[in-house]
Motif scaffolding. Structure first.
Motif, mmCIF file in Angstrom:
data_model
loop_
_atom_site.group_PDB
_atom_site.id
_atom_site.type_symbol
_atom_site.label_atom_id
_atom_site.label_comp_id
_atom_site.label_asym_id
_atom_site.label_seq_id
_atom_site.Cartn_x
_atom_site.Cartn_y
_atom_site.Cartn_z
ATOM 1 N N THR A 265 68.143 22.336 -23.760
ATOM 2 C CA THR A 265 67.040 21.971 -22.866
ATOM 3 C C THR A 265 67.571 21.989 -21.434
ATOM 4 O O THR A 265 68.755 21.736 -21.196
ATOM 5 C CB THR A 265 66.451 20.579 -23.164
ATOM 6 O OG1 THR A 265 67.478 19.595 -23.042
ATOM 7 C CG2 THR A 265 65.850 20.513 -24.545
ATOM 8 N N VAL A 266 66.696 22.298 -20.511
ATOM 9 C CA VAL A 266 67.051 22.243 -19.100
ATOM 10 C C VAL A 266 65.946 21.497 -18.371
ATOM 11 O O VAL A 266 64.787 21.908 -18.401
ATOM 12 C CB VAL A 266 67.214 23.655 -18.480
ATOM 13 C CG1 VAL A 266 67.522 23.542 -16.985
ATOM 14 C CG2 VAL A 266 68.298 24.454 -19.196
ATOM 15 N N ASN A 267 66.314 20.401 -17.751
ATOM 16 C CA ASN A 267 65.415 19.687 -16.852
ATOM 17 C C ASN A 267 65.913 19.953 -15.446
ATOM 18 O O ASN A 267 67.125 19.965 -15.204
ATOM 19 C CB ASN A 267 65.433 18.180 -17.127
ATOM 20 C CG ASN A 267 64.858 17.858 -18.481
ATOM 21 O OD1 ASN A 267 63.734 18.233 -18.791
ATOM 22 N ND2 ASN A 267 65.627 17.186 -19.319
ATOM 23 N N SER A 268 65.001 20.172 -14.525
ATOM 24 C CA SER A 268 65.386 20.406 -13.139
ATOM 25 C C SER A 268 64.616 19.463 -12.242
ATOM 26 O O SER A 268 63.467 19.119 -12.515
ATOM 27 C CB SER A 268 65.119 21.855 -12.734
ATOM 28 O OG SER A 268 65.905 22.737 -13.492
ATOM 29 N N GLU A 269 65.278 19.079 -11.160
ATOM 30 C CA GLU A 269 64.685 18.158 -10.200
ATOM 31 C C GLU A 269 64.862 18.751 -8.813
ATOM 32 O O GLU A 269 65.962 19.198 -8.473
ATOM 33 C CB GLU A 269 65.412 16.820 -10.301
ATOM 34 C CG GLU A 269 65.013 15.789 -9.288
ATOM 35 C CD GLU A 269 65.836 14.529 -9.467
ATOM 36 O OE1 GLU A 269 65.477 13.708 -10.329
ATOM 37 O OE2 GLU A 269 66.851 14.381 -8.759
ATOM 38 N N ALA A 270 63.815 18.761 -8.035
ATOM 39 C CA ALA A 270 63.901 19.245 -6.659
ATOM 40 C C ALA A 270 63.689 18.083 -5.705
ATOM 41 O O ALA A 270 62.790 17.262 -5.904
ATOM 42 C CB ALA A 270 62.861 20.329 -6.406
ATOM 43 N N ASN A 271 64.543 18.025 -4.712
ATOM 44 C CA ASN A 271 64.402 17.057 -3.632
ATOM 45 C C ASN A 271 64.150 17.859 -2.367
ATOM 46 O O ASN A 271 65.001 18.649 -1.943
ATOM 47 C CB ASN A 271 65.663 16.201 -3.496
ATOM 48 C CG ASN A 271 65.884 15.358 -4.729
ATOM 49 O OD1 ASN A 271 65.031 14.561 -5.093
ATOM 50 N ND2 ASN A 271 67.012 15.549 -5.393
ATOM 51 N N ILE A 272 62.970 17.667 -1.792
ATOM 52 C CA ILE A 272 62.547 18.480 -0.661
ATOM 53 C C ILE A 272 62.248 17.565 0.520
ATOM 54 O O ILE A 272 61.464 16.615 0.406
ATOM 55 C CB ILE A 272 61.293 19.293 -1.032
ATOM 56 C CG1 ILE A 272 61.572 20.144 -2.280
ATOM 57 C CG2 ILE A 272 60.862 20.175 0.132
ATOM 58 C CD1 ILE A 272 60.328 20.715 -2.941
ATOM 59 N N SER A 273 62.908 17.845 1.632
ATOM 60 C CA SER A 273 62.649 17.097 2.862
ATOM 61 C C SER A 273 62.627 18.082 4.018
ATOM 62 O O SER A 273 62.821 19.286 3.832
ATOM 63 C CB SER A 273 63.743 16.046 3.083
ATOM 64 O OG SER A 273 64.981 16.682 3.382
ATOM 65 N N ASP A 274 62.421 17.574 5.224
ATOM 66 C CA ASP A 274 62.431 18.441 6.403
ATOM 67 C C ASP A 274 63.806 19.059 6.619
ATOM 68 O O ASP A 274 63.926 20.127 7.205
ATOM 69 C CB ASP A 274 62.027 17.654 7.651
ATOM 70 C CG ASP A 274 60.555 17.265 7.644
ATOM 71 O OD1 ASP A 274 59.779 17.902 6.902
ATOM 72 O OD2 ASP A 274 60.203 16.323 8.365
ATOM 73 N N VAL B 99 68.792 27.047 0.123
ATOM 74 C CA VAL B 99 68.436 26.054 -0.892
ATOM 75 C C VAL B 99 69.729 25.686 -1.617
ATOM 76 O O VAL B 99 70.507 26.563 -2.003
ATOM 77 C CB VAL B 99 67.396 26.615 -1.890
ATOM 78 C CG1 VAL B 99 67.151 25.635 -3.034
ATOM 79 C CG2 VAL B 99 66.093 26.930 -1.170
ATOM 80 N N LYS B 100 69.974 24.411 -1.759
ATOM 81 C CA LYS B 100 71.180 23.960 -2.456
ATOM 82 C C LYS B 100 70.848 23.790 -3.937
ATOM 83 O O LYS B 100 69.844 23.173 -4.281
ATOM 84 C CB LYS B 100 71.669 22.654 -1.855
ATOM 85 C CG LYS B 100 72.047 22.828 -0.390
ATOM 86 C CD LYS B 100 72.751 21.650 0.182
ATOM 87 C CE LYS B 100 73.149 21.831 1.626
ATOM 88 N NZ LYS B 100 72.472 22.774 2.438
ATOM 89 N N ILE B 101 71.687 24.340 -4.793
ATOM 90 C CA ILE B 101 71.468 24.229 -6.235
ATOM 91 C C ILE B 101 72.735 23.670 -6.866
ATOM 92 O O ILE B 101 73.838 24.169 -6.617
ATOM 93 C CB ILE B 101 71.102 25.592 -6.861
ATOM 94 C CG1 ILE B 101 69.806 26.127 -6.236
ATOM 95 C CG2 ILE B 101 70.956 25.458 -8.383
ATOM 96 C CD1 ILE B 101 69.373 27.498 -6.726
ATOM 97 N N GLU B 102 72.563 22.621 -7.657
ATOM 98 C CA GLU B 102 73.671 21.995 -8.370
ATOM 99 C C GLU B 102 73.375 21.995 -9.860
ATOM 100 O O GLU B 102 72.216 22.051 -10.270
ATOM 101 C CB GLU B 102 73.866 20.540 -7.924
ATOM 102 C CG GLU B 102 74.336 20.380 -6.518
ATOM 103 C CD GLU B 102 74.522 18.915 -6.149
ATOM 104 O OE1 GLU B 102 74.417 18.023 -7.041
ATOM 105 O OE2 GLU B 102 74.760 18.642 -4.957
#
Length: 144
Positions: A77-86, A133-136
């Motif tokens: 399974t893969v869950n992904s979370e995005a944190n988006i700010s200015d 875009v930063k991806i971890e």
């Protein structure tokens, strides 16, 4: 990357507070402007679609890497979370790989390395990284 042609159709109804549909060969989903921007919120917003795209790419690439290593995968399974700010757009993938009972320590380590290899091999993620875009990846490997 091989040449590819993709056709996507968006149909919108009802102005800002309306919604629409987004269709491709195997995709059919409702889309909308988020309520925080004055929209109806009755559908996926563009950023959700973007994060879903990179998650799909990552999961497919991880599947390919795991299979090429002939690892005994019982569940993925893969869950992904995005944190988006200015100031930042950051996506964190949380793959969970369950290996079959009897998996060796070497196979567990190989699965862990596969989570990073999939990040490097995901074309959609690589395109987003070029746009800052930063991806971890924070993978978890377990044995059934």
């Amino acid at each position: 990357m091989a040449d590819m042609k993709i056709n996507v159709n968006a149909v919108w109804d009802g102005g800002v507070t309306g919604n629409g549909t987004l269709k491709a060969e195997y995709l059919d989903t409702k889309i909308a402007i988020p309520t925080s921007l004055g929209g109806s919120g009755n559908g996926a917003n563009p950023k959700e679609v973007l994060v879903a795209s990179v998650t799909t790419c990552y999961a497919a690439t991880l599947t390919f890497v795991l299979e090429s290593r002939k690892l005994p995968v019982a569940e993925l399974t893969v869950n992904s979370e995005a944190n988006i700010s200015d100031n930042e757009f950051k996506i964190i993938h949380y793959p969970q790989i369950v290996l079959s009972a009897g998996a060796t320590e070497e196979q567990i380590q190989s699965a862990q390395r596969a989570t990073e290899a999939a990040d490097k091999g995901c074309d959609v993620g690589n395109i987003l990284k070029k746009a800052d875009v930063k991806i971890e990846v924070q993978g978890k490997i377990s044995v059934k």
